[in-house]
Design a protein around this motif. Structure first.
Motif, short mmCIF file in Angstrom:
data_model
loop_
_atom_site.label_atom_id
_atom_site.label_comp_id
_atom_site.label_asym_id
_atom_site.label_seq_id
_atom_site.Cartn_x
_atom_site.Cartn_y
_atom_site.Cartn_z
N PRO A 77 -27.06 -36.51 -25.34
CA PRO A 77 -27.68 -35.43 -25.86
C PRO A 77 -28.47 -33.99 -25.30
O PRO A 77 -27.92 -32.86 -26.01
CB PRO A 77 -28.43 -35.78 -27.73
N THR A 78 -28.83 -34.24 -24.49
CA THR A 78 -29.26 -33.25 -24.02
C THR A 78 -28.81 -32.52 -23.07
O THR A 78 -29.03 -30.83 -22.51
CB THR A 78 -30.47 -33.33 -22.87
N LEU A 79 -27.51 -33.11 -22.79
CA LEU A 79 -25.83 -32.19 -21.89
C LEU A 79 -25.31 -31.48 -22.97
O LEU A 79 -25.07 -32.04 -24.22
CB LEU A 79 -25.43 -33.36 -21.16
N ALA A 80 -24.66 -30.53 -21.48
CA ALA A 80 -23.90 -30.27 -22.95
C ALA A 80 -22.62 -29.21 -21.99
O ALA A 80 -23.25 -28.91 -20.47
CB ALA A 80 -24.15 -28.69 -23.79
N TRP A 89 -19.22 -24.75 -17.09
CA TRP A 89 -21.25 -25.56 -16.98
C TRP A 89 -21.59 -25.79 -17.51
O TRP A 89 -20.77 -26.86 -18.62
CB TRP A 89 -21.47 -24.10 -17.63
N LEU A 90 -21.79 -27.43 -16.41
CA LEU A 90 -22.83 -28.17 -16.86
C LEU A 90 -24.60 -27.78 -17.64
O LEU A 90 -24.82 -27.40 -16.50
CB LEU A 90 -23.06 -29.96 -16.02
N VAL A 91 -24.66 -28.22 -18.74
CA VAL A 91 -26.27 -27.35 -19.31
C VAL A 91 -26.89 -28.25 -19.37
O VAL A 91 -26.35 -29.27 -20.02
CB VAL A 91 -25.77 -26.60 -19.90
N GLN A 92 -28.22 -27.94 -19.20
CA GLN A 92 -28.97 -29.50 -20.15
C GLN A 92 -30.35 -29.41 -20.84
O GLN A 92 -31.05 -28.30 -20.15
CB GLN A 92 -29.43 -30.37 -18.58
N ASN A 93 -30.79 -28.87 -21.42
CA ASN A 93 -31.55 -28.16 -22.25
C ASN A 93 -31.61 -26.48 -22.07
O ASN A 93 -33.14 -26.16 -21.49
CB ASN A 93 -33.00 -28.78 -22.25
N GLY A 94 -30.70 -26.18 -22.12
CA GLY A 94 -30.97 -24.42 -21.49
C GLY A 94 -30.44 -24.64 -19.64
O GLY A 94 -30.47 -23.74 -19.32
N ARG A 95 -30.92 -25.98 -19.14
CA ARG A 95 -30.75 -25.28 -17.79
C ARG A 95 -29.73 -25.77 -16.62
O ARG A 95 -28.62 -26.98 -17.48
CB ARG A 95 -32.26 -26.65 -16.69
N LEU A 96 -29.31 -24.71 -16.32
CA LEU A 96 -27.23 -25.20 -16.11
C LEU A 96 -27.46 -26.12 -14.59
O LEU A 96 -28.93 -25.95 -13.76
CB LEU A 96 -27.37 -23.57 -15.05
N LEU A 97 -27.04 -27.13 -14.87
CA LEU A 97 -26.86 -28.12 -13.82
C LEU A 97 -25.96 -27.97 -13.02
O LEU A 97 -25.96 -27.97 -11.28
CB LEU A 97 -26.69 -29.25 -14.38
#
Length: 502
Positions: A77-80, A89-97
């Motif tokens: 669930p931390t991914l979006a 964009w693959l983002v994790q808790n607002g951080r761009l991965l």
């Protein structure tokens, strides 16, 4: 997936950020080194290609992949995944991965590569709470893809695929069900006509050794594999039986084991068959029983009851063969789909080994798929009356597509049509609806009244429960030949009027 409205400036900004991100990856080993394995890319490529080619409705690779990428957040669930202009964009808790360039909608290989890449980055950066491995991420992504299509299309991982195949095709084993109680393995079921039954193994026997290995040294999850092996291979067991002092040693020869789907009872002059599902052995088993009942000479049969209530279906070819057992000619079912091979017509052969006995089929709201094929075929061809409630109404055919990772996709690829040309999506309507019928409903006049009311009402509810009156009513029909025959020949209102005026 968040998709901000794209503008020219947003597109330029996204491209600029992507360039910055890609240059920064070199300094972040978790991002730069998370390269997707080739087999993962191949799994997505094969899956997307098969769905695009065979699904009953056209789907682009883009539509499938976007749904799949949404599934990353189901595994963690931390991914979006966000869409910005022509970038993902693959983002994790607002951080761009990760930033990926959006491929053309029909570019299967590019979308498969992007899906595998985002999976690898997600796996390398998964949160401690997620505890998801590569297989879990793959399952979550394909669950989203198949779930977006329809309720009957689905993805099964390798372990689930093995169970599904065993239900359809059977497995090579000895026919034992076991349960672990503390550190002991106890026999809970011995399948009929199996090697275990032939060897005299009994329920509640305790297994002490299997193939020379003490049972206490075997894990429960490994036990089924110890019982299985190639057909005709030998297996030794040492058992402890209640009230028997010495251990019992048996040698078994493994054989192909099928779940029992045909259950037969002679109920006085009625041959009663309950079909619980359709696997590879169903038609063969039913044919054996039908041949056997013709040899019973002590009392003649008056009819056959095929109980298809609670039957969820199974292999379509088995349903066609079962229907063919009772038909000498005519259409059984037809299918129509988008793929050329999905549109077919299936007709009966020349032999009716199901004897000339009259047939009543029992249905309820949990009768689906292959059960509906059999019921509709025999009903439309004037071979059987249907009693009970309306069936489920599945109305579609699924094809099974294996994937390189040992998983499989069950995909809807055609729709089903009865011999009369009706879609099975509406279910099979019974000739006599027993929903709300009282105990007095098994006398001939009540049967005719129920039939007339059923036709006037138009639709009989799809009742999931079994009605205790279904079999008594079927029995009354079969034991009253004139009434049974008349229901095929005249409208119910005419029959009811004639019976009342006589």
């Amino acid at each position: 997936m968040r998709r901000p409205m794209g503008t020219r400036w947003q597109g330029l900004l996204s491209a600029f950020l992507a360039a910055l991100f890609l240059s920064a990856c070199a300094g972040n080993p978790r991002l730069a080194d998370a390269q997707p394995p080739e087999e993962t890319r191949v799994v997505f490529a094969v899956g997307y290609d098969a769905i695009s080619e065979k699904y009953i409705k056209p789907k682009t690779a883009r539509a499938l992949a976007i749904e799949g990428l949404e599934g990353l957040s189901d595994a963690d669930p931390t991914l979006a995944v966000e869409e910005h202009g022509g970038l993902l964009w693959l983002v994790q808790n607002g951080r761009l991965l990760r930033v990926g360039v959006t491929p053309r909608p029909k570019n299967l290989d590019a979308w498969a590569e992007l899906s595998a890449d985002f999976l690898a980055i997600s796996l390398a950066n998964r949160s401690p709470e997620a505890k998801a491995d590569a297989a879990a991420f793959t399952t979550a992504m394909f669950n989203r893809v198949l779930g977006s299509l329809d309720s009957h299309s689905r993805y099964a991982n390798g372990q689930t695929t093995t169970r599904h195949r065993e239900k359809r095709r059977g497995y090579s084993g000895v026919g034992l069900h076991i349960q672990q109680l503390e550190k002991s393995f106890i026999v809970t079921k011995v399948m009929p006509k199996s090697p275990a039954e032939k060897a005299g193994i009994q329920v509640s026997d305790k297994i002490l050794k299997i193939g020379g290995t003490p049972a206490a040294m075997i894990k429960l999850e490994d036990f089924p594999n110890r019982l299985r092996g190639t057909v005709h291979s030998r297996l030794s067991l040492v058992l402890k039986r209640r009230n028997v002092a010495k251990p019992i040693k048996v040698i078994l020869n493994r054989q192909q084991i099928f779940a029992t789907t045909v259950h037969y009872e002679r109920r006085k002059t009625i041959a009663y068959f309950r079909l619980s599902s359709f696997n590879r052995n169903t038609a063969r088993s039913l044919a054996r029983h039908l041949a056997w009942i013709e040899t019973e000479l002590d009392a003649p049969f008056q009819g056959i009851v095929l109980d298809l209530r609670d039957n969820p279906g199974g292999l379509m070819n088995q349903a066609i063969t079962v229907a063919d057992l009772f038909l000498r000619s005519g259409r059984i079912v037809s299918t129509r789909g988008r793929h050329p091979n999905s549109s077919q017509t299936y007709n009966a052969g020349a032999s009716d080994i199901g004897t000339a006995l009259p047939i009543v089929i029992l249905l309820n709201g949990k009768s689906a798929s292959s059960a509906e094929i059999v019921a509709a075929a025999l009903h439309d061809q004037g071979r059987a009356l249907v009693v009970g409630s309306r069936s489920y109404g599945k109305g579609s055919v699924q094809t099974i597509l294996p994937l390189p990772n040992g998983a499989e996709i069950t995909l809807t690829w055609s729709r089903l049509y009865t011999p009369n040309g009706k879609s099975l999506a509406a279910g099979v309507e019974p000739d006599i609806c027993t929903v709300g019928l009282s105990k007095a409903g098994t006398n001939p006049q009540a049967i005719l009244t129920s039939l007339a009311n059923t036709r006037k009402a138009g639709l009989c509810p799809a009742l999931k429960a079994k009605n205790d009156l279904d079999f008594p009513l079927a029995e009354k029909l079969l034991k009253t030949p004139g009434l049974y025959a008349s229901l095929f020949r005249k409208p119910p209102e005419e029959i009811a009027h004639k019976e009342t005026s006589d």
